[in-house]
Design a protein around this motif. Structure first.
Motif, mmCIF file in Angstrom:
data_model
loop_
_atom_site.group_PDB
_atom_site.id
_atom_site.type_symbol
_atom_site.label_atom_id
_atom_site.label_comp_id
_atom_site.label_asym_id
_atom_site.label_seq_id
_atom_site.Cartn_x
_atom_site.Cartn_y
_atom_site.Cartn_z
ATOM 1 N N VAL A 200 37.496 38.708 33.801
ATOM 2 C CA VAL A 200 38.798 38.123 33.471
ATOM 3 C C VAL A 200 39.901 39.176 33.557
ATOM 4 C CG1 VAL A 200 40.167 37.081 31.626
ATOM 5 C CG2 VAL A 200 37.840 36.279 32.055
ATOM 6 N N LEU A 201 39.601 40.379 33.082
ATOM 7 C CA LEU A 201 40.608 41.450 33.068
ATOM 8 C C LEU A 201 40.653 42.216 34.385
ATOM 9 C CD1 LEU A 201 40.005 42.873 29.460
ATOM 10 C CD2 LEU A 201 41.762 41.240 30.217
ATOM 11 N N THR A 202 39.816 41.814 35.347
ATOM 12 C CA THR A 202 39.720 42.489 36.659
ATOM 13 C C THR A 202 39.581 44.006 36.514
ATOM 14 O OG1 THR A 202 42.119 42.647 36.914
ATOM 15 C CG2 THR A 202 41.055 40.668 37.792
ATOM 16 N N VAL A 203 38.666 44.410 35.650
ATOM 17 C CA VAL A 203 38.412 45.835 35.435
ATOM 18 C C VAL A 203 37.839 46.444 36.713
ATOM 19 C CG1 VAL A 203 37.085 47.517 34.109
ATOM 20 C CG2 VAL A 203 38.041 45.495 32.986
ATOM 21 N N GLN A 204 38.320 47.617 37.059
ATOM 22 C CA GLN A 204 37.850 48.288 38.259
ATOM 23 C C GLN A 204 37.189 49.615 37.922
ATOM 24 O OE1 GLN A 204 40.893 48.664 41.224
ATOM 25 N NE2 GLN A 204 40.856 46.480 41.714
ATOM 26 N N LEU A 205 36.249 49.994 38.775
ATOM 27 C CA LEU A 205 35.568 51.271 38.660
ATOM 28 C C LEU A 205 35.512 51.889 40.048
ATOM 29 C CD1 LEU A 205 33.959 53.297 36.906
ATOM 30 C CD2 LEU A 205 31.881 52.033 37.544
ATOM 31 N N ALA A 206 36.012 53.109 40.160
ATOM 32 C CA ALA A 206 36.057 53.804 41.456
ATOM 33 C C ALA A 206 36.826 52.989 42.487
ATOM 34 C CB ALA A 206 34.638 54.093 41.956
#
Length: 576
Positions: A200-206
């Protein structure tokens, strides 16, 4: 003591049944607890990794980066929830079946990735299985029968191992989850909450989304593709029955080409990249320029444009049939439908007039070719009927120069009562572009044995097929060879009444043309009679053999009708 000498655990039951084997395993665990614990952790971790990687497919074959693996697949949460909730026996059954299903999806997804890389489209579950045999034949011609047999056996072993390993891995994961259902449930709820929140929060990693659902997406894509294929079959059948020139009388077909020898030639993999890519273009453009000048010196003029092919990287027959049928044929089902239809092909239009003899020269055909009837060819010369006794050049059965000389000897150079319409497929520019023939004196061709030393001195397919830089360089050289052979044939054997139409069937594979390359191919019409080119003056094509970057681009399926209209044909529709 004898048992210990034989490697048995003291006190372990001596039997051959499942119970005895299980008892021996337990005894081994008790005797070697550290080794047993290490094996338990290793198999568990391997099981998790195998399933995890399968759930992250598809990934790009080119441009892959390790950070693409730093994602949480939503399907993993669903799998954990289902396996945790089930009792032991149903859990084992569901896990085994689910593992086999995931293995099947993995195989199809890998095929999808391969098709996307080589053919610029996804794998079709309904239509594309038969193409795997073509791929095996291509490898046999390129790498040799023994190497191909070993590769085929290796792939089959890997597929069987994948199914067995994935089923075992899912059972293993289910067993681990079931050891403490309460703790597993809590962990699954936490993982599910984290996944939903990050999604939902569109969390990104790298630099990329942390949460994905790629396996579900791949399954949905295959389902949609199957459904669309089944729908398309009925819709295209109706489309093929409607023909703008289906009822055109013979006297109203191609009246402005009467008396001309018309040659339609397809050059394998001759795409826009050959003319505009910075690696291949310099050599190809020099060849086009010198060939244009040589043809002009011989009295010929040319005009060139672009066509957008219905295929990419392979399946050349789709490009041939699209050009000549005027229908968009981008899959095997459409191809079979039109080949069984009465839809008028451009080549059959010449035969329908009764004013031309029609012939096909197909050095790539090595078995029965029932398509001859659809194309309206009175005679077809296949790979075994052109008299060639020299070596194969990888997939190509003979050099283009020899095929053209054989066409001259067997067909074009003979006295006839009617002019000739010919369809010629040139194959020397077929991948893997090694070894490549070289031009020899036209009077030295003989039975083709002269190419023996040239083939032996050329690069090996195995040295080029997996090397991107080498493939691009050799591809450019192969196009130069094919264009040179064709234009020299025209200079040498063409007459005042010869009309040459030549084009590419598709772009080369993306490893050569580029990931985001267009599907455009060059097309040229060459003639001595100025009236022939005057008929297409309104097309806006470029003078010469090299189409300008901004020259008109048509769908390949538009060529038939435009050609028929340009040379005086009158539409009389059929089929609605």
């Amino acid at each position: 003591m004898a048992g210990e000498a034989a490697g048995e655990t003291p006190g372990a039951p001596r039997g051959r049944g499942a119970g005895a084997r299980l008892a021996r395993l337990r005894a081994w665990r008790e005797r070697y607890p550290r080794a047993a614990r290490a094996v338990w952790w290793a198999t568990t971790v391997l099981s998790v990794v195998l399933v995890y990687l399968a759930l992250l497919l598809p990934v790009p074959l080119t441009g892959f980066e390790p950070r693409m693996l730093l994602r949480l697949p939503g399907e993993a949460v669903v799998i954990a929830a289902v396996l945790t909730a089930l009792p032991r026996r149903p859990r084992v059954v569901v896990a085994a079946l689910g593992g086999a299903g995931l293995a099947a999806l993995t195989v199809v997804t890998l095929l999808d990735m391969g098709f996307g890389s080589y053919l610029g489209r996804g794998f079709n579950l309904v239509l594309d299985w038969e193409l795997l045999d073509d791929a095996r034949s291509y490898l046999a011609d390129s790498l040799g029968g023994t190497t191909t047999a070993l590769l085929t056996a290796g792939v089959l072993v890997l597929v069987v191992a994948l199914f067995a390993g994935m089923a075992a891995a899912m059972v293993r994961i289910g067993t681990v989850l079931g050891r403490d259902a309460q703790q597993s449930t809590r962990a699954t709820l936490v993982a599910g909450t984290v996944w939903i929140t990050c999604s939902v929060l569109t969390v990104q990693l790298a630099g990329q989304p942390l949460t994905v659902h790629r396996a579900a997406g791949a399954l949905n894509a295959q389902t949609d593709r199957v459904r669309d294929t089944l729908r398309d079959e009925a819709a295209f059948g109706k489309e093929a029955r409607a023909d703008r020139f289906g009822n055109t009388p013979a006297a109203q077909l191609l009246p402005d080409l009467r008396g001309k020898d018309v040659v339609f030639t397809f050059i394998e993999s001759y795409g826009r990249s050959a003319i505009e890519d910075p690696v291949m273009a310099p050599g190809v453009d020099r060849t086009l320029a010198s060939s244009t000048a040589a043809l002009e010196k011989a009295g010929y003029r040319a005009k060139s444009g672009w066509l957008t092919s219905a295929t990419y990287g392979g399946s050349s027959w789709l490009g041939h049939s699209t050009t000549l049928s005027g229908l968009w044929i981008d899959n095997q089902q459409r191809y079979r439908t039109v080949m069984a239809s009465d839809h008028l092909s451009l080549t059959k239009a010449f035969r329908k007039t009764g004013a031309w003899d029609t012939v096909g020269v197909m050095p790539g055909v090595q078995k029965g070719w029932p398509e001859q009837k659809y194309y309206g060819l009175d005679k077809v010369y296949n790979a075994f009927q052109l008299g060639y006794q020299g070596p194969k050049f990888s997939w190509s059965t003979m050099p283009d120069q020899y095929a053209l000389e054989a066409y001259q000897r067997l067909v074009h150079g003979k006295q006839r009562d009617k002019p000739l319409m010919s369809e010629i497929i040139l194959t020397s520019s077929h991948q893997p572009w090694a070894p490549i023939p070289k031009m020899v004196g036209w009077d030295q061709l003989g039975d083709g044995s002269v190419f023996g030393p040239i083939e032996k001195a050329g690069r090996r397919a195995g040295d080029v097929i997996a090397d991107t830089t080498a493939s691009r360089e050799e591809y450019g050289k192969s196009i130069q060879y094919s264009v040179t052979a064709l234009t020299q044939w025209l200079e040498r054997y063409g007459t005042d009444d010869t009309v040459l139409v030549f084009l590419g069937d598709h772009q080369p594979i993306s490893r050569v043309s580029g990931i985001h390359a267009s599907r455009d191919v060059p097309v040229s019409i060459v003639a001595k009679d100025p009236k022939v080119l005057d008929r297409i003056a309104g097309w806006g094509w470029t003078d010469g053999l090299r189409p300008a970057h901004g020259a008109p681009v048509w769908k390949m399926s538009a060529f038939r009708d435009r050609f028929l209209l340009a040379y005086g044909s009158t539409p009389h529709p059929s089929g609605g």
